[in-house]
Design a protein around this motif. Structure first.
Motif, PDB file in Angstrom:
ATOM      1  N   SER A  90     -21.270  23.106 -39.536  1.00 23.27           N
ATOM      2  CA  SER A  90     -20.977  24.217 -40.445  1.00 23.27           C
ATOM      3  C   SER A  90     -20.822  23.740 -41.883  1.00 23.27           C
ATOM      4  O   SER A  90     -21.088  24.490 -42.829  1.00 23.27           O
ATOM      5  CB  SER A  90     -19.715  24.956 -39.993  1.00 23.27           C
ATOM      6  OG  SER A  90     -18.554  24.179 -40.225  1.00 23.27           O
ATOM      7  N   LYS A  91     -20.383  22.503 -42.062  1.00 25.22           N
ATOM      8  CA  LYS A  91     -20.255  21.954 -43.411  1.00 25.22           C
ATOM      9  C   LYS A  91     -21.613  21.549 -43.985  1.00 25.22           C
ATOM     10  O   LYS A  91     -21.832  21.614 -45.196  1.00 25.22           O
ATOM     11  CB  LYS A  91     -19.305  20.751 -43.399  1.00 25.22           C
ATOM     12  CG  LYS A  91     -17.843  21.117 -43.165  1.00 25.22           C
ATOM     13  CD  LYS A  91     -16.960  19.885 -43.148  1.00 25.22           C
ATOM     14  CE  LYS A  91     -15.499  20.243 -42.950  1.00 25.22           C
ATOM     15  NZ  LYS A  91     -14.923  21.032 -44.056  1.00 25.22           N
ATOM     16  N   GLU A  92     -22.529  21.148 -43.094  1.00 28.28           N
ATOM     17  CA  GLU A  92     -23.845  20.710 -43.547  1.00 28.28           C
ATOM     18  C   GLU A  92     -24.816  21.868 -43.744  1.00 28.28           C
ATOM     19  O   GLU A  92     -25.671  21.820 -44.636  1.00 28.28           O
ATOM     20  CB  GLU A  92     -24.424  19.718 -42.539  1.00 28.28           C
ATOM     21  CG  GLU A  92     -25.761  19.130 -42.955  1.00 28.28           C
ATOM     22  CD  GLU A  92     -26.264  18.044 -42.016  1.00 28.28           C
ATOM     23  OE1 GLU A  92     -27.372  17.528 -42.248  1.00 28.28           O
ATOM     24  OE2 GLU A  92     -25.541  17.728 -41.035  1.00 28.28           O
ATOM     25  N   TYR A  93     -24.683  22.896 -42.901  1.00 29.53           N
ATOM     26  CA  TYR A  93     -25.634  24.012 -42.930  1.00 29.53           C
ATOM     27  C   TYR A  93     -24.876  25.317 -43.203  1.00 29.53           C
ATOM     28  O   TYR A  93     -24.086  25.764 -42.360  1.00 29.53           O
ATOM     29  CB  TYR A  93     -26.375  24.116 -41.600  1.00 29.53           C
ATOM     30  CG  TYR A  93     -27.203  22.900 -41.267  1.00 29.53           C
ATOM     31  CD1 TYR A  93     -28.485  22.739 -41.783  1.00 29.53           C
ATOM     32  CD2 TYR A  93     -26.694  21.913 -40.429  1.00 29.53           C
ATOM     33  CE1 TYR A  93     -29.249  21.626 -41.475  1.00 29.53           C
ATOM     34  CE2 TYR A  93     -27.448  20.781 -40.110  1.00 29.53           C
ATOM     35  CZ  TYR A  93     -28.716  20.649 -40.641  1.00 29.53           C
ATOM     36  OH  TYR A  93     -29.471  19.536 -40.342  1.00 29.53           O
ATOM     37  N   PRO A  94     -25.103  25.961 -44.331  1.00 28.64           N
ATOM     38  CA  PRO A  94     -24.347  27.173 -44.662  1.00 28.64           C
ATOM     39  C   PRO A  94     -24.584  28.334 -43.712  1.00 28.64           C
ATOM     40  O   PRO A  94     -23.747  29.237 -43.629  1.00 28.64           O
ATOM     41  CB  PRO A  94     -24.834  27.508 -46.077  1.00 28.64           C
ATOM     42  CG  PRO A  94     -26.125  26.775 -46.238  1.00 28.64           C
ATOM     43  CD  PRO A  94     -26.023  25.554 -45.410  1.00 28.64           C
ATOM     44  N   GLN A  95     -25.723  28.320 -42.976  1.00 28.23           N
ATOM     45  CA  GLN A  95     -25.973  29.428 -42.050  1.00 28.23           C
ATOM     46  C   GLN A  95     -25.212  29.291 -40.736  1.00 28.23           C
ATOM     47  O   GLN A  95     -25.205  30.211 -39.917  1.00 28.23           O
ATOM     48  CB  GLN A  95     -27.476  29.577 -41.776  1.00 28.23           C
ATOM     49  CG  GLN A  95     -28.116  28.429 -40.999  1.00 28.23           C
ATOM     50  CD  GLN A  95     -28.735  27.378 -41.884  1.00 28.23           C
ATOM     51  OE1 GLN A  95     -28.084  26.913 -42.817  1.00 28.23           O
ATOM     52  NE2 GLN A  95     -29.979  27.007 -41.608  1.00 28.23           N
ATOM     53  N   VAL A  96     -24.557  28.141 -40.534  1.00 26.24           N
ATOM     54  CA  VAL A  96     -23.804  27.917 -39.294  1.00 26.24           C
ATOM     55  C   VAL A  96     -22.344  28.292 -39.502  1.00 26.24           C
ATOM     56  O   VAL A  96     -21.664  27.758 -40.380  1.00 26.24           O
ATOM     57  CB  VAL A  96     -23.907  26.449 -38.830  1.00 26.24           C
ATOM     58  CG1 VAL A  96     -23.021  26.215 -37.597  1.00 26.24           C
ATOM     59  CG2 VAL A  96     -25.351  26.083 -38.520  1.00 26.24           C
ATOM     60  N   LEU A  97     -21.868  29.212 -38.687  1.00 24.40           N
ATOM     61  CA  LEU A  97     -20.450  29.545 -38.612  1.00 24.40           C
ATOM     62  C   LEU A  97     -19.963  29.090 -37.243  1.00 24.40           C
ATOM     63  O   LEU A  97     -20.720  29.101 -36.272  1.00 24.40           O
ATOM     64  CB  LEU A  97     -20.242  31.046 -38.794  1.00 24.40           C
ATOM     65  CG  LEU A  97     -20.848  31.639 -40.064  1.00 24.40           C
ATOM     66  CD1 LEU A  97     -20.656  33.146 -40.089  1.00 24.40           C
ATOM     67  CD2 LEU A  97     -20.246  31.007 -41.302  1.00 24.40           C
ATOM     68  N   THR A  98     -18.719  28.699 -37.161  1.00 20.46           N
ATOM     69  CA  THR A  98     -18.285  28.073 -35.921  1.00 20.46           C
ATOM     70  C   THR A  98     -17.032  28.709 -35.338  1.00 20.46           C
ATOM     71  O   THR A  98     -16.214  29.294 -36.051  1.00 20.46           O
ATOM     72  CB  THR A  98     -18.076  26.562 -36.120  1.00 20.46           C
ATOM     73  OG1 THR A  98     -17.877  25.930 -34.862  1.00 20.46           O
ATOM     74  CG2 THR A  98     -16.891  26.287 -37.018  1.00 20.46           C
ATOM     75  N   ALA A  99     -16.923  28.578 -34.019  1.00 19.09           N
ATOM     76  CA  ALA A  99     -15.727  28.971 -33.286  1.00 19.09           C
ATOM     77  C   ALA A  99     -15.237  27.742 -32.534  1.00 19.09           C
ATOM     78  O   ALA A  99     -16.040  26.953 -32.027  1.00 19.09           O
ATOM     79  CB  ALA A  99     -16.031  30.100 -32.308  1.00 19.09           C
ATOM     80  N   PHE A 100     -13.928  27.578 -32.449  1.00 21.86           N
ATOM     81  CA  PHE A 100     -13.343  26.433 -31.778  1.00 21.86           C
ATOM     82  C   PHE A 100     -12.612  26.893 -30.525  1.00 21.86           C
ATOM     83  O   PHE A 100     -11.835  27.861 -30.566  1.00 21.86           O
ATOM     84  CB  PHE A 100     -12.344  25.715 -32.696  1.00 21.86           C
ATOM     85  CG  PHE A 100     -12.915  25.277 -34.011  1.00 21.86           C
ATOM     86  CD1 PHE A 100     -14.161  24.664 -34.079  1.00 21.86           C
ATOM     87  CD2 PHE A 100     -12.205  25.472 -35.189  1.00 21.86           C
ATOM     88  CE1 PHE A 100     -14.690  24.249 -35.295  1.00 21.86           C
ATOM     89  CE2 PHE A 100     -12.718  25.060 -36.411  1.00 21.86           C
ATOM     90  CZ  PHE A 100     -13.969  24.452 -36.472  1.00 21.86           C
TER      91      PHE A 100
END
Length: 259
Positions: free
Chosen positions: A52-62
């Protein structure tokens, strides 16, 4: 360029590196505006955070995927701490839920510890005011609905949902969201769900790299498959494809608070 859409549930960390790189490089041309990459544990959460830090289109859930052995206490404590420390970087708590398939394969496994684990994640989501990305199917779904109601949780996303009509009605009334995978092209039960569930409580996903059958047999699961899902949902609902794209996109941005 295709109409833009969001893959509401994908495991980017689980792809082979070359397949993941291709998906991310091609996302814009494929009309994939965002990807919600859910996690299966602490190591998975760390990878997704880096993506998510490298690719702005990636949002993440933990979170911690329930279809696996319970985490050791120390690992769980580390995961909960990680989620709290990185809560500003995540879009949801997930993937969390109950182990339907694991217990189906081994009925001797006790369910109660998994319920306790899920409740801990639900409480954490409430504490952090975060949506929940849920794995809760068939007989497990009513149990999860009960836990959500107990803690007054409304922002619940039941990914790739399968369940009985009574539970579906309960989920509709509670305002919970579902997401539809590419198997809507060839599975009658998923087609019925897509036809009956309110469009304004629906999203689309791939759950990649989980493989699909039908027209996708022997293919690496790719977010661009979602476009065929949208076409089928529009046909099932008798709606214009363009309006279905707009509604699904709006639903996902609203639920996952995407600006």
């Amino acid at each position: 360029m295709r109409k833009k859409i969001i893959d509401a549930h994908i495991h980017l960390d689980a792809y082979r590196e070359e397949d993941r790189a291709a998906i991310l490089q091609e996302a814009e041309d494929d009309g994939i505006d965002r990807l919600i990459s859910v996690s299966s544990g602490l190591a998975s959460s760390r990878v997704n955070l880096a993506l998510s830090k490298e690719y702005p289109q990636v949002l993440t859930a933990f979170g911690y995927h329930p279809e696996q052995p319970l985490p050791p206490e120390e690992e769980l404590a580390d995961l909960l701490q990680f989620i709290r420390q990185n809560s500003e970087e995540m879009s949801a708590v997930g993937e969390v839920g109950l182990p339907y398939y694991l217990i189906k394969d081994d009925p001797s496994l006790p369910l109660e510890p998994y319920i306790e684990l899920l409740e801990a994640f639900i409480q954490l989501a409430s504490e952090l005011d975060a949506p929940l990305a849920l794995h809760a199917v068939y007989e497990d779904a009513p149990l999860v609905c009960g836990l959500l109601e107990k803690h007054s949780i409304q922002d619940a996303h039941f990914h790739w949902f399968k369940g009985d009509d009574k539970t579906v009605e309960r989920m509709k009334q509670n305002g919970y969201y579902i997401s539809v995978t590419p198997d809507v092209l060839y599975k009658p039960k998923i087609q019925k769900l897509a036809r009956d569930y309110p469009l304004d409580q629906m999203m689309v996903e791939t759950d990649g790299p989980w493989p699909f059958e039908g027209p996708f047999l022997h293919q690496v699961t790719h977010p661009k498959m979602i476009h065929q899902s949208v076409d089928r949902i529009a046909a099932l609902k008798g709606r214009a494809v363009s309006s279905v794209y707009r509604q699904l996109y709006a639903n996902t941005t609203r639920f996952y608070r995407i600006s």
